[in-house]
Design a protein around this motif. Structure first.
Motif, short mmCIF file in Angstrom:
data_model
loop_
_atom_site.label_atom_id
_atom_site.label_comp_id
_atom_site.label_asym_id
_atom_site.label_seq_id
_atom_site.Cartn_x
_atom_site.Cartn_y
_atom_site.Cartn_z
N THR A 38 3.30 12.71 -6.56
CA THR A 38 3.41 12.24 -5.24
C THR A 38 2.00 11.33 -4.92
O THR A 38 2.03 10.19 -4.39
CB THR A 38 3.49 13.21 -3.95
N GLN A 39 0.92 11.75 -5.36
CA GLN A 39 -0.48 11.30 -5.30
C GLN A 39 -0.53 9.91 -5.74
O GLN A 39 -1.03 9.04 -5.30
CB GLN A 39 -1.42 12.28 -5.31
N GLY A 40 -0.28 9.70 -6.69
CA GLY A 40 -0.21 8.61 -7.62
C GLY A 40 0.77 7.38 -6.88
O GLY A 40 0.21 6.34 -6.64
N LEU A 41 1.84 7.93 -6.51
CA LEU A 41 2.94 6.75 -5.84
C LEU A 41 2.34 6.61 -4.23
O LEU A 41 2.39 5.41 -4.11
CB LEU A 41 4.30 7.66 -5.53
N VAL A 42 1.79 7.63 -3.69
CA VAL A 42 1.29 6.99 -2.37
C VAL A 42 -0.04 6.49 -2.49
O VAL A 42 -0.32 5.42 -1.85
CB VAL A 42 1.02 8.49 -1.56
#
Length: 114
Positions: free
Chosen positions: A28-32
């Protein structure tokens, strides 16, 4: 004719819970971070909104990159893209602020449209 042997008795799952498969990746953090970083570049032209969005994208992407380096995430490329785009947007935004202040055209963003 002989009959087949009976199946072994079922004792249930082992005590203490059954260890499942590997944990799902935490992407999630990489995508956001990638989304924020990419969106920050055009936002540089919108009243300086690219600087906070770029900084946020870079920070979140860096956290996602740390997870990818630890093996808890699988989207290292997305985190790198967000880090690079967020950094570029923040630098471009700061440069545009400096140019606007140096040339005296800061009133472009503070114009009263009424």
């Amino acid at each position: 004719m002989s009959t087949p042997p009976p199946p072994p008795p079922y004792y249930g799952p082992p005590p203490g819970g059954y260890p499942g498969g590997p944990a799902a990746p935490q992407n999630t953090q990489g995508l956001v971070g990638m989304i924020l970083g990419i969106a920050a570049i055009p936002l540089v032209c919108c009243c300086g909104l690219g600087v906070p969005a770029g900084i946020a994208g870079a920070v979140v992407s860096w956290l996602g990159l740390q997870k990818a380096n630890q093996g808890r995430a699988t989207n290292r490329g997305q985190a790198m893209a967000g880090l690079i785009c967020g950094g570029i947007a923040a630098v471009l935004g700061i440069i545009s602020w400096v140019i606007l202040l140096a040339t005296g055209h800061w009133e472009v963003w503070s114009t009263n449209f009424s």
